[in-house]
Design a protein around this motif. Sequence first.
Motif, short mmCIF file in Angstrom:
data_model
loop_
_atom_site.label_atom_id
_atom_site.label_comp_id
_atom_site.label_asym_id
_atom_site.label_seq_id
_atom_site.Cartn_x
_atom_site.Cartn_y
_atom_site.Cartn_z
N ALA B 172 1.77 -3.50 11.22
CA ALA B 172 3.18 -3.81 10.96
C ALA B 172 3.47 -4.00 9.48
O ALA B 172 4.64 -4.07 9.07
N VAL B 173 2.42 -4.12 8.67
CA VAL B 173 2.60 -4.39 7.23
C VAL B 173 3.17 -3.15 6.54
O VAL B 173 2.68 -2.03 6.77
N ARG B 174 4.23 -3.36 5.71
CA ARG B 174 4.94 -2.24 5.07
C ARG B 174 4.96 -2.43 3.56
O ARG B 174 5.03 -3.56 3.08
N CYS B 249 -4.86 -2.21 6.33
CA CYS B 249 -3.53 -1.58 6.41
C CYS B 249 -3.44 -0.36 5.49
O CYS B 249 -2.44 0.36 5.53
N GLY B 250 -4.47 -0.15 4.67
CA GLY B 250 -4.50 1.05 3.82
C GLY B 250 -3.51 1.01 2.67
O GLY B 250 -3.18 2.05 2.11
N LEU B 251 -3.06 -0.19 2.30
CA LEU B 251 -2.06 -0.31 1.23
C LEU B 251 -2.64 -1.13 0.08
O LEU B 251 -3.81 -1.51 0.10
N ALA B 252 -1.79 -1.39 -0.93
CA ALA B 252 -2.21 -2.21 -2.08
C ALA B 252 -1.57 -3.59 -1.97
O ALA B 252 -0.43 -3.72 -1.52
N ILE B 253 -2.31 -4.60 -2.37
CA ILE B 253 -1.78 -5.96 -2.45
C ILE B 253 -1.73 -6.31 -3.94
O ILE B 253 -2.78 -6.28 -4.61
N VAL B 289 2.15 -12.31 5.40
CA VAL B 289 2.95 -11.18 4.94
C VAL B 289 4.27 -11.21 5.71
O VAL B 289 4.26 -11.29 6.95
N VAL B 290 5.37 -11.20 4.97
CA VAL B 290 6.70 -11.36 5.57
C VAL B 290 7.59 -10.23 5.04
O VAL B 290 7.47 -9.83 3.87
N ALA B 291 8.45 -9.71 5.87
CA ALA B 291 9.41 -8.69 5.43
C ALA B 291 10.18 -9.20 4.22
O ALA B 291 10.60 -10.36 4.20
N ALA B 292 10.36 -8.33 3.22
CA ALA B 292 10.95 -8.76 1.95
C ALA B 292 12.31 -9.44 2.15
O ALA B 292 12.60 -10.47 1.52
N GLU B 293 13.12 -8.91 3.08
CA GLU B 293 14.47 -9.47 3.24
C GLU B 293 14.45 -10.87 3.85
O GLU B 293 15.44 -11.60 3.77
N SER B 294 13.32 -11.26 4.43
CA SER B 294 13.23 -12.59 5.03
C SER B 294 12.40 -13.55 4.19
O SER B 294 12.21 -14.71 4.58
N GLU B 318 2.23 -2.95 -1.88
CA GLU B 318 2.68 -1.69 -2.48
C GLU B 318 1.89 -0.52 -1.88
O GLU B 318 0.94 -0.74 -1.14
N VAL B 319 2.30 0.66 -2.21
CA VAL B 319 1.66 1.85 -1.62
C VAL B 319 0.30 2.11 -2.27
O VAL B 319 -0.68 2.42 -1.58
N ALA B 320 0.26 1.98 -3.60
CA ALA B 320 -0.98 2.34 -4.30
C ALA B 320 -1.30 1.28 -5.34
O ALA B 320 -0.40 0.58 -5.83
N PRO B 321 -2.58 1.13 -5.70
CA PRO B 321 -3.75 1.87 -5.21
C PRO B 321 -4.17 1.39 -3.82
O PRO B 321 -4.35 0.21 -3.60
#
Lengths: 349, 349
Positions: B172-174, B249-253, B289-294, B318-321
Amino acid sequence: MTTVALPRSSAFTDAVIDMAHGAGGKASRRLIEGLIVPATMAGVAGEGLGDAACLTVGTARLAITTDSFVVRPLRFPGGSIGELAVNGTVNDLAVSGALPVALVCSLIVEAGLATDVLRTEMTAIGVAASRAGVLVVGGDTKVVEHGKADGMYITTTGLGQVDPRTALSVAAVRPGDSILISGHIGDHGVTVLLARGEVDLTANLRSDTRSVYPLVRALVDAVGPDVRWMRDPTRGGLATSLNELARDCGLAIVLEEDAVPVRDEVRGACELLGLDPLHIANEGQFVAVVAAESASRALDALRRVPGGDSASMIGRVEVAPARTVLAVAPYGGTRVVDMLVGDPLPRIC
Amino acid sequence: MTTVALPRSSAFTDAVIDMAHGAGGKASRRLIEGLIVPATMAGVAGEGLGDAACLTVGTARLAITTDSFVVRPLRFPGGSIGELAVNGTVNDLAVSGALPVALVCSLIVEAGLATDVLRTEMTAIGVAASRAGVLVVGGDTKVVEHGKADGMYITTTGLGQVDPRTALSVAAVRPGDSILISGHIGDHGVTVLLARGEVDLTANLRSDTRSVYPLVRALVDAVGPDVRWMRDPTRGGLATSLNELARDCGLAIVLEEDAVPVRDEVRGACELLGLDPLHIANEGQFVAVVAAESASRALDALRRVPGGDSASMIGRVEVAPARTVLAVAPYGGTRVVDMLVGDPLPRIC
């Protein structure tokens, strides 16, 4: 998991913990009832706990049980710590009238343990769980310095779903009820003792470690609510389980001593070592109290299950002498059978 | 309980188990994914396990988690093994989106332990459970010979009821999501390290051990399904939890390094000892991890809970790296934050 009865005992006053406090007998009971339960479980009501605690979550009736396994040596004829860690927990659920559903396993490993030893036990856990029809759904691994454990310890917690056909309780036990055992007693304890090589004895014996769920299931299928009470007689042996029953139900348990199935090898080793087979731990047996009118049907059901052919009716519940276990010898003569005192066979599970 | 992700790792080939395999970092992950999961959990499907395993029994949606506690020393400023054994397990349930319901505790005690030490920890368990609103419903006690444990080890398993308002998942992480921490990091690990007296440092610090359930509850009450993922960063610290998240999640923190709340005492001790506060264990914090708008609403909700005043927004997804954790310094400059390697602080919980 440890049996806990009504916390009516007096405070625990021993200054130091010793091996007997972990043996499952009288000293364990004093520690648990006099210290651990009053300190940690003040909020828990009821008649006390058996091999598993039962609780309702949402609409589900659940059983949960936990046990640490510290057996030495890690492997022995017929089994190993990994198999015990699955079967012991599965059996606590089974004798609580629950279908074993899921396990979690937590490891405490001594630094320096060979990975092959760990791998063998993890495989044993996987195989035993698969055989018992439960899933291992999680775990934890801690490592302590070399010398701060003994190879590895495993703590397994099991979650089960209570069978609505059962209503097991010491309060349901009645004078006249029959006592059944699922098979030969003492195999596990004597096997582990001999595997240590500390006594100059050999015997063609194997641990009885197995899931008793198929046997329990057959019993419940056959006689349902006429099963009053069940217990798996591990540490402290059959004598300790029956003494707990006698104490908790306030009645007498009368055993026909020659009806209790004991292999010659176990009897012989016990005679040489000055032990009573009734005090020796089992890891694949259970004892059940069944209404007298259903006892034959119950026994037939057990004997039809693979591995149940030596199930036996071994005694009955009587009114007096209250809170006492008696054993009647074949040619007359009656002795009082006490709980295990001290710890003649430490770290048997 | 240990995080387990997709068992896509290669077989574990280390010949011997060492302390790093229990540290919660890279070596732990290799052991768990390369040996323990393949051997014991072959039947378990899904995306892998978080701090607790979720399963359905009857109609109940449950969470179950287990952890062994081997902290040394047994007591330290702000807490003790008994409190950790309750709060650690309660927190694993809480961050899995579950209401903690019941605990079982299994003890492995070293023969020769003073009863007063045991009594103090049993009382600590009772008090912590009462504070956390959970019942201890059962347990087990084993005793091993003197020299075969280190005072006592406690394994606690917790059962919780999954909150239907949550749907936590790494899937669910975006990109764009916000990362929140519940308070100061590193207090527990540094406190325990200093309590050992092995380094010549003192600091006015206490372990942060507590139940985070009230904070988690406030978060879920405020933003419900906009909470994507939570974890309590214990062994291996915040860096390890976020690396697991990034990988899974395959994303960047991307962390804003100066937004991460770290007390001066923790920062100072870490500088002197060559440690990164992001690698230090916590026992009373969680990362979400929380949706940005919340995110603002979530942060306000956390800060209104007693003990939540230092909750902070510390970064974003973030998407990358891909599969990487970055820390951005206040005046520019970015570093890659790795998982914990080795075991600089053994037996911290």
